[in-house]
Design a protein around this motif. Structure first.
Motif, PDB file in Angstrom:
ATOM      1  N   TYR A  74       1.993 -20.454 -13.516  1.00  0.00           N
ATOM      2  CA  TYR A  74       2.237 -21.896 -13.552  1.00  0.00           C
ATOM      3  C   TYR A  74       2.562 -22.386 -12.149  1.00  0.00           C
ATOM      4  CZ  TYR A  74       2.345 -21.733 -18.648  1.00  0.00           C
ATOM      5  OH  TYR A  74       2.003 -21.578 -19.960  1.00  0.00           O
ATOM      6  N   LYS A  75       1.939 -23.516 -11.791  1.00  0.00           N
ATOM      7  CA  LYS A  75       2.155 -24.094 -10.462  1.00  0.00           C
ATOM      8  C   LYS A  75       2.475 -25.577 -10.584  1.00  0.00           C
ATOM      9  CE  LYS A  75      -0.952 -20.862  -8.085  1.00  0.00           C
ATOM     10  NZ  LYS A  75      -2.129 -20.740  -7.172  1.00  0.00           N
ATOM     11  N   LEU A  76       2.977 -26.124  -9.492  1.00  0.00           N
ATOM     12  CA  LEU A  76       3.241 -27.558  -9.442  1.00  0.00           C
ATOM     13  C   LEU A  76       1.914 -28.319  -9.384  1.00  0.00           C
ATOM     14  CD1 LEU A  76       6.051 -27.498  -6.717  1.00  0.00           C
ATOM     15  CD2 LEU A  76       6.296 -27.265  -9.199  1.00  0.00           C
ATOM     16  N   TYR A  77       1.979 -29.612  -9.599  1.00  0.00           N
ATOM     17  CA  TYR A  77       0.790 -30.457  -9.465  1.00  0.00           C
ATOM     18  C   TYR A  77       1.156 -31.601  -8.532  1.00  0.00           C
ATOM     19  CZ  TYR A  77      -3.240 -33.342 -10.695  1.00  0.00           C
ATOM     20  OH  TYR A  77      -4.395 -34.101 -10.651  1.00  0.00           O
ATOM     21  N   VAL A  78       0.689 -31.524  -7.289  1.00  0.00           N
ATOM     22  CA  VAL A  78       1.056 -32.508  -6.259  1.00  0.00           C
ATOM     23  C   VAL A  78      -0.192 -32.894  -5.476  1.00  0.00           C
ATOM     24  CG1 VAL A  78       2.436 -32.961  -4.190  1.00  0.00           C
ATOM     25  CG2 VAL A  78       3.396 -31.580  -6.050  1.00  0.00           C
ATOM     26  N   GLY A  79      -0.475 -34.179  -5.423  1.00  0.00           N
ATOM     27  CA  GLY A  79      -1.616 -34.648  -4.648  1.00  0.00           C
ATOM     28  C   GLY A  79      -2.944 -34.139  -5.143  1.00  0.00           C
ATOM     29  N   GLY A  80      -3.049 -33.855  -6.437  1.00  0.00           N
ATOM     30  CA  GLY A  80      -4.297 -33.355  -6.998  1.00  0.00           C
ATOM     31  C   GLY A  80      -4.519 -31.873  -6.788  1.00  0.00           C
ATOM     32  N   LYS A  81      -3.536 -31.192  -6.205  1.00  0.00           N
ATOM     33  CA  LYS A  81      -3.641 -29.757  -5.957  1.00  0.00           C
ATOM     34  C   LYS A  81      -2.532 -29.022  -6.701  1.00  0.00           C
ATOM     35  CE  LYS A  81      -5.714 -30.514  -1.403  1.00  0.00           C
ATOM     36  NZ  LYS A  81      -5.606 -30.272   0.053  1.00  0.00           N
ATOM     37  N   ARG A 102       2.289 -23.725  -4.938  1.00  0.00           N
ATOM     38  CA  ARG A 102       3.526 -23.063  -5.351  1.00  0.00           C
ATOM     39  C   ARG A 102       4.672 -23.850  -4.728  1.00  0.00           C
ATOM     40  NH1 ARG A 102       2.099 -17.839  -7.178  1.00  0.00           N
ATOM     41  NH2 ARG A 102      -0.026 -17.258  -6.570  1.00  0.00           N
ATOM     42  N   SER A 103       5.866 -23.633  -5.202  1.00  0.00           N
ATOM     43  CA  SER A 103       6.996 -24.331  -4.601  1.00  0.00           C
ATOM     44  C   SER A 103       7.105 -23.983  -3.122  1.00  0.00           C
ATOM     45  CB  SER A 103       8.292 -23.944  -5.315  1.00  0.00           C
ATOM     46  OG  SER A 103       9.406 -24.481  -4.636  1.00  0.00           O
ATOM     47  N   GLU A 104       7.423 -24.967  -2.300  1.00  0.00           N
ATOM     48  CA  GLU A 104       7.580 -24.744  -0.868  1.00  0.00           C
ATOM     49  C   GLU A 104       8.636 -23.684  -0.596  1.00  0.00           C
ATOM     50  OE1 GLU A 104      10.162 -25.255   2.549  1.00  0.00           O
ATOM     51  OE2 GLU A 104      10.607 -26.002   0.532  1.00  0.00           O
ATOM     52  N   LYS A 124      11.892 -30.567  -0.455  1.00  0.00           N
ATOM     53  CA  LYS A 124      10.661 -30.729   0.330  1.00  0.00           C
ATOM     54  C   LYS A 124       9.489 -31.008  -0.606  1.00  0.00           C
ATOM     55  CE  LYS A 124       7.907 -30.337   3.998  1.00  0.00           C
ATOM     56  NZ  LYS A 124       6.587 -30.168   3.417  1.00  0.00           N
ATOM     57  N   ASP A 125       9.426 -30.322  -1.735  1.00  0.00           N
ATOM     58  CA  ASP A 125       8.366 -30.588  -2.710  1.00  0.00           C
ATOM     59  C   ASP A 125       8.450 -32.025  -3.205  1.00  0.00           C
ATOM     60  OD1 ASP A 125       7.212 -27.953  -2.788  1.00  0.00           O
ATOM     61  OD2 ASP A 125       8.941 -27.299  -3.941  1.00  0.00           O
ATOM     62  N   ALA A 126       9.679 -32.506  -3.427  1.00  0.00           N
ATOM     63  CA  ALA A 126       9.865 -33.884  -3.892  1.00  0.00           C
ATOM     64  C   ALA A 126       9.374 -34.876  -2.839  1.00  0.00           C
ATOM     65  CB  ALA A 126      11.333 -34.137  -4.222  1.00  0.00           C
ATOM     66  N   ARG A 127       9.686 -34.619  -1.580  1.00  0.00           N
ATOM     67  CA  ARG A 127       9.228 -35.518  -0.508  1.00  0.00           C
ATOM     68  C   ARG A 127       7.705 -35.480  -0.380  1.00  0.00           C
ATOM     69  NH1 ARG A 127      13.803 -33.263   2.136  1.00  0.00           N
ATOM     70  NH2 ARG A 127      12.472 -31.911   3.394  1.00  0.00           N
ATOM     71  N   ASN A 137       2.207 -36.704 -10.071  1.00  0.00           N
ATOM     72  CA  ASN A 137       2.657 -35.484  -9.406  1.00  0.00           C
ATOM     73  C   ASN A 137       3.755 -34.876 -10.263  1.00  0.00           C
ATOM     74  OD1 ASN A 137       1.287 -35.964  -6.554  1.00  0.00           O
ATOM     75  ND2 ASN A 137       2.226 -37.889  -7.197  1.00  0.00           N
ATOM     76  N   ILE A 138       3.622 -33.605 -10.603  1.00  0.00           N
ATOM     77  CA  ILE A 138       4.538 -32.977 -11.563  1.00  0.00           C
ATOM     78  C   ILE A 138       5.313 -31.851 -10.884  1.00  0.00           C
ATOM     79  CG2 ILE A 138       4.715 -31.757 -13.760  1.00  0.00           C
ATOM     80  CD1 ILE A 138       2.150 -33.157 -14.641  1.00  0.00           C
ATOM     81  N   LEU A 139       6.640 -31.961 -10.961  1.00  0.00           N
ATOM     82  CA  LEU A 139       7.548 -30.973 -10.387  1.00  0.00           C
ATOM     83  C   LEU A 139       8.353 -30.315 -11.501  1.00  0.00           C
ATOM     84  CD1 LEU A 139       8.999 -33.166  -7.484  1.00  0.00           C
ATOM     85  CD2 LEU A 139       7.032 -31.615  -7.363  1.00  0.00           C
ATOM     86  N   SER A 140       8.671 -29.054 -11.333  1.00  0.00           N
ATOM     87  CA  SER A 140       9.559 -28.365 -12.278  1.00  0.00           C
ATOM     88  C   SER A 140      10.742 -27.805 -11.507  1.00  0.00           C
ATOM     89  CB  SER A 140       8.810 -27.230 -12.995  1.00  0.00           C
ATOM     90  OG  SER A 140       8.285 -26.294 -12.056  1.00  0.00           O
ATOM     91  N   GLY A 141      11.857 -27.661 -12.209  1.00  0.00           N
ATOM     92  CA  GLY A 141      13.058 -27.139 -11.569  1.00  0.00           C
ATOM     93  C   GLY A 141      14.293 -27.840 -12.079  1.00  0.00           C
ATOM     94  N   ALA A 142      15.361 -27.802 -11.303  1.00  0.00           N
ATOM     95  CA  ALA A 142      16.634 -28.402 -11.687  1.00  0.00           C
ATOM     96  C   ALA A 142      16.545 -29.921 -11.556  1.00  0.00           C
ATOM     97  CB  ALA A 142      17.759 -27.860 -10.818  1.00  0.00           C
ATOM     98  N   THR A 143      16.755 -30.625 -12.644  1.00  0.00           N
ATOM     99  CA  THR A 143      16.585 -32.078 -12.649  1.00  0.00           C
ATOM    100  C   THR A 143      17.465 -32.760 -11.616  1.00  0.00           C
ATOM    101  OG1 THR A 143      15.979 -32.050 -15.003  1.00  0.00           O
ATOM    102  CG2 THR A 143      16.733 -34.142 -14.084  1.00  0.00           C
ATOM    103  N   ALA A 144      18.738 -32.418 -11.568  1.00  0.00           N
ATOM    104  CA  ALA A 144      19.664 -33.079 -10.638  1.00  0.00           C
ATOM    105  C   ALA A 144      19.280 -32.813  -9.186  1.00  0.00           C
ATOM    106  CB  ALA A 144      21.088 -32.610 -10.902  1.00  0.00           C
TER     107      ALA A 144
END
Length: 305
Positions: free
Chosen positions: A13-20, A23-25, A49-52, A210-217
Motif C-alpha cells: 500500500y502506498k500514498l496517492y499524491v499528485g497522481g502518483k 512511499r512515505s517521505e 513533508k508528505d502533507a506539504r 491526494n490521500i495520506l495515511s498515518g496519525a490524524t493529529a
C-alpha cells in the motif's frame, strides 16, 4: 505449480499524491490490523513533508479542475463509480476486514459507496441552480450570484466508516471544483489507499485528490496551519483535536466544516452514512461571487437590450 507450493504476493500500500504512488517521505510504515487484531498490511506512515507535498499537488491541480465544466466533472465522478464497481470484490474484502463486518454487510456498504459517487456526479451541474441565481435589485442592473469553489480543502476522513464515510466526504469536495488532501482513517486506511488506485484510472486529474495515511493529529496540524489550504473538514477529528485545528485554521480565515454532534468524539460510530446525504456538504466549500451589470438605458420603449 499448485497453489500450496507458491508464496502469496502481499499487496504494498502506498500514498496517492499528485497522481502518483509514493512511499512515505519518512520511510515509515505502521501495522494495520483487523477488528480482531490480526495483521492485514503495513500502511505508509505519512510525515509533515508528505502533507506539504500534497498541498503543492492540490494547488497545482486546482486551476484545471475548477476550470473544467460541471458536466465534465460529473462524467469523471461517474467514471469513478464505474471503476469502483469493477473492483467491488476487492473492496468488499477490505471493508469487511477493516470494519469487522460480514461479507453481505460489507457488500452493502460498497454498493452504497458506488451509489454515492453517482449521486454526487449528478449534482455537479445542478448545485449552481440552488446556490446561485438572479437577485432583484432597485436599479437598472442585472445582479447575478454564482457559486465558485473555495480552493484546496483538507479533509479528515471518518475514523470508523473506512469507505462509505470516506467517499461521502471526498465526493462533494471535488464535485464542486475543489481539490482535496485526505487524511484516511488511522486504524482502517486500506480502503482509502485502494481508492487512490481507482481514482488514478478514472480520468481524475493527478492532484485533484491526494490521500495520506498515518496519525490524524500529526498530519492535520500542518494542514490546518498551512497558508495555501483554503478550507478544512474536521469530520474525523475528536472534540479536542477539532478545537485545536479550528484555532490554527483561523490564521488565514479557512472555511471550517465542524464535526456533527454524532461525530464529536471522532469515532463517527453514530453517524448514519447510509442516509441520504443531502446538499450541505456540496455547499460547505463554495464561495458566492456576485456580479452587477447595467441593463442599459431605459426609455419609453423599455430596455435597450
Amino acid at each position: 505449480m499448485s497453489d500450496q507450493n507458491r508464496l502469496g504476493v502481499f499487496k504494498t500500500y502506498k500514498l496517492y499524491v499528485g497522481g502518483k504512488f509514493p512511499r512515505s517521505e519518512s520511510g515509515r510504515v505502521y501495522e494495520v490490523t483487523d477488528s480482531k487484531g490480526a495483521w492485514l498490511a503495513n500502511a505508509p506512515q505519512s510525515s509533515r513533508k508528505d502533507a506539504r507535498d500534497a498541498v503543492v499537488a492540490a494547488r497545482k491541480a486546482f486551476g484545471g479542475w475548477s476550470g473544467a465544466t460541471a458536466y465534465n466533472r460529473g462524467q469523471i465522478l461517474y467514471r469513478v463509480a464505474e471503476m469502483l464497481e469493477g473492483r467491488k470484490e476487492q473492496f468488499v474484502r477490505e471493508v469487511a476486514a477493516s470494519e469487522g463486518l460480514s461479507k453481505s454487510k460489507a457488500a452493502a456498504v460498497v454498493d452504497a459507496a458506488i451509489d454515492r459517487w453517482v449521486w454526487y456526479a449528478g449534482w455537479t451541474d445542478k448545485i449552481g441552480q440552488i446556490s446561485g441565481g438572479a437577485n432583484p435589485v432597485a436599479g437598472p442592473f442585472f445582479n447575478l450570484s454564482t457559486p465558485e469553489p473555495t480552493g484546496v480543502v483538507a479533509v479528515l476522513a471518518p475514523q470508523k466508516s473506512s469507505l462509505l464515510g470516506l467517499v461521502s466526504v471526498i465526493a462533494p469536495v471535488i464535485a464542486t471544483g475543489n481539490t482535496a488532501i485526505v487524511i484516511a482513517s488511522a486504524d482502517a486506511p486500506l480502503p482509502a489507499l485502494s481508492l487512490g488506485e481507482v481514482l488514478a484510472t478514472s480520468d481524475v486529474p493527478g492532484g485533484v485528490v491526494n490521500i495520506l495515511s498515518g496519525a490524524t493529529a500529526e498530519l492535520a496540524a500542518p494542514l490546518a496551519a498551512h497558508q495555501d489550504v483554503n478550507a478544512i473538514d474536521l469530520t474525523g477529528a475528536g472534540a479536542e483535536l477539532a478545537k485545536e485545528l479550528e484555532i490554527a485554521a483561523a490564521d488565514n480565515l479557512k472555511r471550517v466544516l465542524r464535526p456533527q454532534p454524532a461525530e464529536a468524539d471522532g469515532s463517527d460510530a453514530s453517524t448514519d452514512w447510509l442516509a441520504a446525504p443531502g446538499t450541505h456538504r456540496l455547499t460547505a466549500f463554495l464561495e458566492t461571487k456576485t456580479v452587477w451589470h447595467p441593463t442599459g438605458a431605459l426609455g419609453a420603449s423599455g430596455s435597450s437590450y
